[in-house]
Design an enzyme around this catalytic site. Structure first.
Site, PDB file in Angstrom:
ATOM      1  N   HIS A 155       0.855  -1.188   0.000  1.00 41.33           N
ATOM      2  CA  HIS A 155       0.000   0.000   0.000  1.00 41.33           C
ATOM      3  C   HIS A 155       0.896   1.244   0.000  1.00 41.33           C
ATOM      4  O   HIS A 155       1.016   1.945   1.014  1.00 41.33           O
ATOM      5  CB  HIS A 155      -0.925  -0.012   1.218  1.00 41.33           C
ATOM      6  CG  HIS A 155      -2.070   0.947   1.139  1.00 41.33           C
ATOM      7  ND1 HIS A 155      -3.385   0.581   1.339  1.00 41.33           N
ATOM      8  CD2 HIS A 155      -2.105   2.280   0.888  1.00 41.33           C
ATOM      9  CE1 HIS A 155      -4.169   1.636   1.234  1.00 41.33           C
ATOM     10  NE2 HIS A 155      -3.410   2.685   0.956  1.00 41.33           N
ATOM     11  N   TYR A 343     -14.433   7.236  -4.546  1.00 42.67           N
ATOM     12  CA  TYR A 343     -14.667   8.477  -3.808  1.00 42.67           C
ATOM     13  C   TYR A 343     -15.395   9.545  -4.605  1.00 42.67           C
ATOM     14  O   TYR A 343     -16.003  10.420  -4.013  1.00 42.67           O
ATOM     15  CB  TYR A 343     -13.339   9.063  -3.306  1.00 42.67           C
ATOM     16  CG  TYR A 343     -12.687   8.258  -2.221  1.00 42.67           C
ATOM     17  CD1 TYR A 343     -12.981   8.489  -0.881  1.00 42.67           C
ATOM     18  CD2 TYR A 343     -11.787   7.250  -2.530  1.00 42.67           C
ATOM     19  CE1 TYR A 343     -12.394   7.735   0.128  1.00 42.67           C
ATOM     20  CE2 TYR A 343     -11.197   6.494  -1.529  1.00 42.67           C
ATOM     21  CZ  TYR A 343     -11.508   6.732  -0.203  1.00 42.67           C
ATOM     22  OH  TYR A 343     -10.924   5.977   0.780  1.00 42.67           O
TER      23      TYR A 343
END
Length: 516
Positions: A155, A343
């Site tokens: 990540h 998002y």
């Protein structure tokens, strides 16, 4: 969490004749009625975090400097001079945080492994037993409490030594380092981890690190950014190619040597904007389809169909790297499920057959000020990250797009969340986060509709458990269900934490909290 915009895609959209603005939506938040029982039996609800954003302890117990540690040391790279050296101190408070996760009543927890904590020097050094011990303790405590771990192997953070030695993702050598890291995770954690994600948002990391230069290693070229080195047209393509091959080789290894014995599955997490045509004409519709291919298809087409989207090859030609015949074979069908980080929704406008009235750098980047209005209708409600807007239908639309393009491959919504647009340091105001509650109600309602329409979505993870280090924006954005007091590092539940807890219990109070 996804910060910023897909500027490399936007540079392509400039060459393709696109520009983007935010999509219209509700003029204000409104109450949605959504219950856990609106989702199928077995549907998972969880929360998500990532290692660098919460762990801290940046040089403790054998961990080496990673790329974000070094990036944060350079003045001006992170807003307010913030860094992740302490972050939320999850490294020392992991038991407290797991207790919080359990108290919410979630089914699952998505987190990531710090590469530099487990393999401080990559392939060039030994496994760090303290790093292995730390993640073993997390896994064992989660499973003891009945919480299913979803683990992201990579990540955004990796040992800085790999950057210094050979340029990290610009080199094919990084593929071998990544596979070595992934296998180390399978060997040490795979007996308990049944749900793996190889990478988080390679399409976004590539754009931000190598096109705009706002993520490490901060490489770019004009007009996209003012970096000391880099090539914003070519390097993102090389980096993504290496990341995809690293994924493909890892999945091949996992399926050959570990999957049968360990009984797990493996996928990837992709940054998934939704794009809508600005008008109803065919050209704008084609523009929206192109930008979806250049953003989502760039990451997923090679892992499902074995090659890049035809839309990309048409416009990029030989600049786009090619997979060998052997590579195409092991890349194809190279995921068991798709992780969807969603998002925002944006408009796309054709600029091949139309004149785009833009000027300056925004003309080159293909952006219009998101505060503009179309036909007198305000374009969405802001989320606190500039042009990211609340467009609940977008999650249904992007899921529908993925369902059609990828033959309804199983999906998890691995991130969806809201940061209050107001800069407010009054703790009481931060804790009374009604807008965050309404955000999740609306997005969950839209997601439930997509599932009723046949999409194979199996879980939803709130971003994020607690306010954290949001990459180049530091600690200013607050996405958490819990507020972090950075003087004491105390975790303080926001109203949204109680709402989520009630929602997961199918408690009708969750539907009435706004009026309480």
């Amino acid at each position: 969490m996804r910060i910023g915009f897909p500027r490399w895609v936007c540079s392509c959209s400039f060459f393709l004749g696109l520009f983007l603005v935010d999509s219209k939506t509700h003029t204000s938040f409104h109450e949605e009625v959504i219950k856990r029982s609106d989702f199928p039996d077995g549907f998972l609800f969880g929360v998500a975090t990532s290692a660098y954003q919460i762990e801290g302890a940046y040089l403790e117990d054998g961990k080496s400097l990673n790329n974000w540690d070094v990036f944060a040391l350079s003045p001006g790279n992170i807003e307010n001079g913030d860094n992740g050296f302490i972050a939320d101190d999850h490294y020392h408070r992991y038991l407290e945080d797991i207790n919080i996760i359990q108290s919410l009543g979630v089914d699952a927890y998505r987190f990531s492994i710090s590469w530099s904590r487990v393999l401080p020097r990559g392939r060039f050094g030994d496994v760090n037993p303290n790093g292995i011990l730390f993640y073993n303790k997390i896994l064992d405590n989660l499973l003891f409490r009945g919480i299913r771990p979803f683990v992201t192997i990579y990540h955004y953070d990796f040992p800085e030594e790999l950057e210094d030695r050979y340029g990290s993702w610009l080199s094919p050598l990084m593929q071998e380092d990544y596979v070595h890291f992934a296998e180390t995770c399978f060997k040490n954690f795979g007996d308990r981890v049944k749900d793996w994600f190889t990478m988080n948002e390679p399409n976004l990391f590539t754009q931000m690190g190598y096109e705009k230069g706002t993520y490490p290693p901060s490489r770019c070229s004009p007009p996209f950014g003012n970096c000391s080195s880099g090539n914003s047209d070519i390097e993102p393509l090389i980096v993504m190619h290496n990341m995809l091959l690293a994924h493909g080789k890892t999945v091949k290894l996992y399926r050959r040597d570990y999957q049968h014995e360990q009984g797990g599955s493996i996928g990837i997490v992709v940054d998934c904007f939704m794009y809508e045509p600005l008008t109803d004409n065919d050209f704008d519709q084609e523009a929206a389809n192109r930008i979806l291919a250049f953003n989502i298809g760039w990451a997923l087409d090679p892992l499902i169909f074995g090659d890049y989207p035809s839309e990309m090859r048409k416009y990029l030609g030989d600049q786009l790297p090619r997979f060998s015949s052997d590579e195409r074979k092991f890349m194809k069908d190279g995921i068991d499920f798709i992780g969807v980080n969603h998002y925002a929704t944006l408009y796309a406008k054709d600029c091949i057959h139309s004149i785009c009235s833009l000027s300056g750098s925004r003309a080159i980047l293909g952006f219009v000020d998101a505060s503009k209005e179309r036909d007198g209708i305000p374009i969405g409600a802001p989320t606190g990250l500039g042009s990211l807007r609340v467009v609940p239908r977008g999650i249904r639309e992007v899921i529908e797009y993925l369902k059609k393009r990828y033959h309804n491959k199983p999906m998890f919504v691995t991130e969806n969340g809201y940061s209050d647009p107001k800069v407010d340091d009054q703790v009481q105001n931060i804790l009374q986060d009604f807008d965050r509650i309404e955000f999740h109600k609306m997005y969950m309602s839209s997601l439930a509709q997509a599932i009723r329409d046949g999409a194979d979505v199996r879980g939803y993870f709130v971003w994020t458990l607690m306010d954290d280090f949001e990459w180049r924006l530091g600690y200013t954005p607050r996405f958490g269900l819990y507020y972090i007091d950075h003087q004491t590092l105390n975790r303080i539940p926001k109203l949204s934490a109680k709402w989520y807890q009630d929602f997961l219990k199918n408690n009708t109070r969750a539907l009435e909290i706004q009026d309480s």
